[in-house]
Design an enzyme around this catalytic site. Structure first.
Site, PDB file in Angstrom:
ATOM      1  N   HIS A   1      41.127  40.771  29.133  1.00  0.00           N
ATOM      2  CA  HIS A   1      40.933  41.512  30.395  1.00  0.00           C
ATOM      3  C   HIS A   1      41.980  42.637  30.408  1.00  0.00           C
ATOM      4  CE1 HIS A   1      39.809  42.311  34.431  1.00  0.00           C
ATOM      5  NE2 HIS A   1      40.277  41.248  35.060  1.00  0.00           N
TER       6      HIS A   1
ATOM      7  N   HIS B   1      32.027  45.036  26.423  1.00  0.00           N
ATOM      8  CA  HIS B   1      32.184  44.791  27.852  1.00  0.00           C
ATOM      9  C   HIS B   1      31.059  43.880  28.298  1.00  0.00           C
ATOM     10  CE1 HIS B   1      32.819  45.464  32.111  1.00  0.00           C
ATOM     11  NE2 HIS B   1      34.025  45.876  31.766  1.00  0.00           N
TER      12      HIS B   1
ATOM     13  N   ASP C   1      40.041  50.314  28.126  1.00  0.00           N
ATOM     14  CA  ASP C   1      41.337  50.039  27.511  1.00  0.00           C
ATOM     15  C   ASP C   1      41.512  50.700  26.152  1.00  0.00           C
ATOM     16  OD1 ASP C   1      42.485  48.509  29.513  1.00  0.00           O
ATOM     17  OD2 ASP C   1      41.277  46.785  28.954  1.00  0.00           O
TER      18      ASP C   1
END
Ligand code: CMC
Length: 442
Positions: free
Chosen positions: A281, A320, A376
């Site tokens: 995460h 994702h 990210d």
């Protein structure tokens, strides 16, 4: 109404918006209503083989296909790469708003007027100083501690100072909680950093903007006036906007789950921050930088990709649960990277990242699994260009996400359909057994 994150069509004229289920064990037929492209799991409970039967449950490990709430905060269409806060596209918010305006939008449901924005940022700035004792608490951490658990525990510690926040029915208390948590998150983050670096704490400055003040608390040394480059302040502000909310992700589900026990908000936010810490995460941006460091040079990218395809590694910053085409946040960050590197100089790891993306986008392993760069993948490179060490990246994510957690927590508290979170299980253990004497145990 369209269920957030799903695309369903209304029933065609002359047809019913329901699901007919035949239980082949009994031959009985049931009609379950479909609302918002969803059936209610509890409607299955009536499907029984007899009066002693508990009734059917739905099984959904990791909540792959379960809506746990109704929410008007954030809309995502994962197939089309759409992300909107309260209806506004993330691209427009990133272009035209400040982080605090986006935070106001998430919490209050609409963008602030100029007067509301000034009052809002003033209230947050006034609540940015942390209780004096928190500093002593921070002193107890080792100098090589990871800042994220420091952040998590100091957020939780606020519950000991603001005890009246436990009255969740008091609207004024809830407002104070919002000001304090959005205001103090950067202060706690910066103090964790200063402690780890043996530097004296820099008090928040009410006169500075939210993000400029954060950079001041982080990086001010001996200079009389520390002023971060405005382009870099804006870049970080945009990253906070992009990370502010993402509907029912792991940490948001945690804040709702912990908060559903009606615990105080600081404990609930600490729980959410703990969920964010994991490498799948919010810890992924730190993991991306470590991965790029490990790869080291572009010529080693193909071997790394081969390891990923061989199941030995994960390509961190890719994939994702919801986005299956592209992550709109990643697209904004990738564009922003050039502007940041114009000021800071190019991060050499960008070339490795671009090469990883280039190869992955042409490779069937990634294409068939719909694996694309997520938020990210490039954010860590920008954080590093802004002088943040990788160990600090999840904390930055938590600062931005605080407003989203709060918006979702407030929504959960006021939702008459919500109760304490309590999933069911399929029991797979032993039948009843008799406890043997110690001497007879094997
Ligand atoms: N690298 C290599 N293979 C992957 C990756 C990856 N990053 N992500 C998924 N896969 C493979 C996975 O092995 C599986 O393959 P197979 O079907 O052969 O078993 C397939 O793709 C489906 O993956 P999954 O694990 O079932 O997907 P998920 O929805 O459970 O996981 C995820 C989503 C984000 C946890 C996962 O993609 C992942 O671990 N990515 C790397 C960590 C990361 O970048 N996390 C940040 C997410 S975005 C920020 C945030 O919101 O927190």
């Amino acid at each position: 109404m369209q269920a957030a994150g799903t695309r369903g069509e209304a029933a065609r004229p002359g047809t019913k918006s329901s699901l007919t289920v035949i239980d082949n064990r009994t031959g009985k037929q049931y009609e379950l209503p479909i609302e918002d492209n969803t059936v209610r799991a509890l409607d299955f409970r009536q499907i029984k083989t007899g009066p002693d039967d508990f009734g059917l449950m739905t099984y959904d490990p990791a909540f792959m296909n379960t809506a746990s709430c109704r929410s008007s905060v954030t809309f995502i269409d994962g197939d089309q790469g759409i992300l909107r806060y309260r209806g506004y596209p993330i691209e427009q918010l990133a272009e035209q708003c400040s982080y605090l305006e986006a935070a106001y939008l998430l919490i209050h449901g609409d963008l602030p007027t100029a007067v509301q924005a000034a009052a809002w940022s003033g209230s947050i700035a006034r609540h940015a100083p942390v209780p004096e004792n928190v500093k002593k608490f921070l002193e107890g951490f080792h100098s090589d501690a990871h800042p994220m658990p420091m952040f998590i525990s100091t957020i939780a510690s606020l519950s000991t100072f603001y005890r009246s926040s436990r009255d969740l029915n008091d609207a004024q208390e809830r407002d104070l909680t919002v000001y304090r948590l959005i205001g103090q998150a950067p202060t706690l983050a910066a103090y964790a950093y200063r402690h780890l670096n043996g530097l004296p704490y820099v008090a928040p400055d009410e006169e500075m903007g939210y993000t400029a003040n954060f950079l001041n608390m982080m990086f001010k040394r001996g200079e009389r006036h520390y002023a971060a480059n405005p382009s870099l302040v804006r870049a970080l502000d945009i990253l906070f906007i992009l990370q502010a909310d993402h509907e029912q992700n792991c940490s948001t589900n945690t804040v709702r789950g912990v908060g559903s026990s009606r615990v105080d908000p600081y404990s609930a936010m600490a729980g959410a921050a703990a969920a964010l810490y994991g490498p799948l995460h919010g810890g992924a941006n730190e993991a991306v930088l470590r991965m790029l460091d490990e790869i080291g040079t572009i010529d080693r990218v193909p071997a790394f990709i081969a390891d990923v395809k061989g199941g030995k590694r994960k390509l961190m910053g890719f994939g994702h649960r919801v986005y299956k085409n592209f992550d709109p946040r990643a697209a904004i960050i990738k564009k922003m990277a050039d502007q940041v590197f114009e000021v800071t100089g190019r991060n050499p790891k960008l070339d490795i990242a671009l090469e990883l993306e280039r190869i992955a986008r042409g490779d069937d392993y990634f294409i068939s699994r719909k694996l694309y760069p997520n938020v990210d993948f490039y954010s860590g490179l920008i954080y590093q260009a802004l002088n943040f060490p990788p160990i600090f990246f999840p904390v930055l994510f938590a600062i931005g996400r605080m407003s989203g957690w709060l918006a979702q927590w407030l929504e959960m508290l006021q939702d008459p359909e919500q109760k304490i979170y309590r999933p069911r299980q399929i029991y797979t253990g032993s039948d009843k057994r008799i406890v043997p004497q110690v001497s007879q145990r094997q």
